[in-house]
Design an enzyme around this catalytic site. Structure first.
Site, PDB file in Angstrom:
ATOM      1  N   HIS A  72      -1.210  13.159   2.960  1.00 16.79           N
ATOM      2  CA  HIS A  72      -2.413  12.319   2.844  1.00 16.79           C
ATOM      3  C   HIS A  72      -2.770  11.845   4.255  1.00 16.79           C
ATOM      4  O   HIS A  72      -2.343  10.783   4.697  1.00 16.79           O
ATOM      5  CB  HIS A  72      -2.159  11.126   1.923  1.00 16.79           C
ATOM      6  CG  HIS A  72      -1.768  11.507   0.520  1.00 16.79           C
ATOM      7  ND1 HIS A  72      -0.497  11.958   0.207  1.00 16.79           N
ATOM      8  CD2 HIS A  72      -2.465  11.520  -0.631  1.00 16.79           C
ATOM      9  CE1 HIS A  72      -0.440  12.225  -1.093  1.00 16.79           C
ATOM     10  NE2 HIS A  72      -1.619  11.971  -1.623  1.00 16.79           N
TER      11      HIS A  72
ATOM     12  N   GLU B  78      -6.014  16.565   3.362  1.00 17.51           N
ATOM     13  CA  GLU B  78      -6.883  15.408   3.136  1.00 17.51           C
ATOM     14  C   GLU B  78      -8.016  15.828   2.204  1.00 17.51           C
ATOM     15  O   GLU B  78      -8.776  16.750   2.503  1.00 17.51           O
ATOM     16  CB  GLU B  78      -7.458  14.877   4.455  1.00 17.51           C
ATOM     17  CG  GLU B  78      -8.422  13.714   4.294  1.00 17.51           C
ATOM     18  CD  GLU B  78      -7.854  12.557   3.477  1.00 17.51           C
ATOM     19  OE1 GLU B  78      -8.518  12.128   2.514  1.00 17.51           O
ATOM     20  OE2 GLU B  78      -6.736  12.105   3.798  1.00 17.51           O
TER      21      GLU B  78
ATOM     22  N   ASP C 120      -5.148  18.894  -2.437  1.00 24.70           N
ATOM     23  CA  ASP C 120      -4.221  17.855  -2.865  1.00 24.70           C
ATOM     24  C   ASP C 120      -2.925  17.990  -2.077  1.00 24.70           C
ATOM     25  O   ASP C 120      -2.330  19.077  -2.002  1.00 24.70           O
ATOM     26  CB  ASP C 120      -3.949  17.994  -4.359  1.00 24.70           C
ATOM     27  CG  ASP C 120      -2.892  17.022  -4.839  1.00 24.70           C
ATOM     28  OD1 ASP C 120      -3.207  15.831  -4.998  1.00 24.70           O
ATOM     29  OD2 ASP C 120      -1.736  17.459  -5.042  1.00 24.70           O
ATOM     30  N   GLY C 121      -2.487  16.884  -1.487  1.00 23.73           N
ATOM     31  CA  GLY C 121      -1.329  16.932  -0.605  1.00 23.73           C
ATOM     32  C   GLY C 121      -0.037  17.279  -1.311  1.00 23.73           C
ATOM     33  O   GLY C 121       0.824  17.977  -0.738  1.00 23.73           O
TER      34      GLY C 121
ATOM     35  N   ASP D 225       2.370   9.874   2.235  1.00 29.07           N
ATOM     36  CA  ASP D 225       1.745   8.569   2.472  1.00 29.07           C
ATOM     37  C   ASP D 225       0.470   8.431   1.644  1.00 29.07           C
ATOM     38  O   ASP D 225      -0.631   8.342   2.198  1.00 29.07           O
ATOM     39  CB  ASP D 225       1.449   8.449   3.974  1.00 29.07           C
ATOM     40  CG  ASP D 225       0.783   7.142   4.348  1.00 29.07           C
ATOM     41  OD1 ASP D 225       0.828   6.198   3.541  1.00 29.07           O
ATOM     42  OD2 ASP D 225       0.188   7.074   5.440  1.00 29.07           O
TER      43      ASP D 225
ATOM     44  N   HIS E  34       4.498   4.199  11.876  1.00 29.50           N
ATOM     45  CA  HIS E  34       4.292   5.059  13.041  1.00 29.50           C
ATOM     46  C   HIS E  34       5.418   4.946  14.064  1.00 29.50           C
ATOM     47  O   HIS E  34       5.734   5.919  14.759  1.00 29.50           O
ATOM     48  CB  HIS E  34       2.940   4.745  13.678  1.00 29.50           C
ATOM     49  CG  HIS E  34       1.786   5.149  12.828  1.00 29.50           C
ATOM     50  ND1 HIS E  34       0.522   4.595  12.933  1.00 29.50           N
ATOM     51  CD2 HIS E  34       1.702   6.060  11.813  1.00 29.50           C
ATOM     52  CE1 HIS E  34      -0.285   5.147  12.049  1.00 29.50           C
ATOM     53  NE2 HIS E  34       0.415   6.040  11.358  1.00 29.50           N
TER      54      HIS E  34
ATOM     55  N   SER F  35      -1.203   9.042  11.931  1.00 30.41           N
ATOM     56  CA  SER F  35       0.002   9.866  12.012  1.00 30.41           C
ATOM     57  C   SER F  35      -0.274  11.328  12.390  1.00 30.41           C
ATOM     58  O   SER F  35       0.530  11.917  13.130  1.00 30.41           O
ATOM     59  CB  SER F  35       0.813   9.768  10.712  1.00 30.41           C
ATOM     60  OG  SER F  35      -0.006   9.784   9.576  1.00 30.41           O
TER      61      SER F  35
END
Length: 258
Positions: A42, A115, A139-140, A160, A19, A97
């Protein structure tokens, strides 16, 4: 990974590493009066309660942000984001984030958040409900491929995953190569854990082979508890923004003080 919930790990030392770099990168991007795109593959729930049962069970925040916050000056964008969220949600609130991005970005910037976990997606949608961010139950990796190159083309993607799916390590270099081929100006930030079994090393070698200019920054830290496999945090950054290498060097010194 639908079993993973970041509430148990929010505010840990890996979050501090990730971060701090993310906040600095976003701060740099917003210095120009031009809109940008922020994509996260994600996202988690976005906002966490460090007094909650999950955080208290692991104690990772107590060993993380509670100790590390003093590393950052009041004008550091990470510290500013933390204070903004605490002023709004209370002293035990911790921004993931997506909320850090929401706090530091502007109304003219585009925010896209993926997500898949139903509970986390619902919490993320609630956390972002007052913003103009778009939240996807998707799905990211697929979302990123469908969006890139985004509009505006300036921007940043944070990748991530939970890394509990071992195939993520093998798929990441090919995914990044495909992404950067379509979006060659985008800043790509990939977070990965440093484990006692260093599964990340072949992945990083492959990324560096395709992107020799990439900034690879890794910091070690003590395991959160006996038997815990994570002993450090890594970030691979492509199209590294100005000043981020200096931020990484400062973080290296800070983590050495642990």
């Amino acid at each position: 990974m639908l079993s993973y919930q970041h509430a148990y790990h929010a505010g840990n030392l890996a979050d501090v590493h990730k971060h701090a770099l993310l906040a600095r990168a976003l701060s740099y991007l917003t210095k120009k009066d031009k809109p940008l795109s922020y994509i996260e593959t994600h996202s988690g729930r976005g906002l966490y309660d460090l007094s909650g049962a999950e955080a208290q069970k692991t104690g990772e925040a107590a060993q993380g942000i509670s100790l590390a916050e003093q590393w950052f000056d009041q004008d550091h964008p990470y510290r500013q984001a933390l204070q903004t969220i605490r002023d709004k949600h209370g002293p035990d609130a911790y921004p993931g984030s997506p909320v850090i991005a929401q706090t530091l970005l502007r109304q003219t910037d585009q925010i896209h958040l993926a997500e898949l976990h139903p509970q986390e997606h619902a919490a993320l949608s609630y956390a972002m409900s007052a913003s103009h961010a778009k939240v996807y139950s998707q799905d990211g990796f697929a979302l990123a491929q469908s969006l890139c190159p985004p509009t505006p083309r300036r921007g940043l993607i944070l990748i991530d995953p939970s890394w509990e799916i071992k195939d993520d390590y093998a798929r990441m270099p090919k995914f990044v190569a495909s992404l950067t081929k379509k979006w060659n100006v985008g800043i790509v930030m990939i977070w990965y854990p440093i484990l006692t079994d260093p599964q990340h090393m072949p992945m990083i070698r492959a990324i560096k082979q395709g992107h020799p200019e990439a900034l690879i920054h890794e910091v070690p830290f003590p395991p959160a508890r006996k038997g815990h496999r994570m002993i450090g945090s890594g970030m691979a950054i492509l199209n590294t923004p100005w000043g981020l290498a200096d931020e990484a060097k400062a973080l290296t010194k800070r983590f050495k003080s642990l």
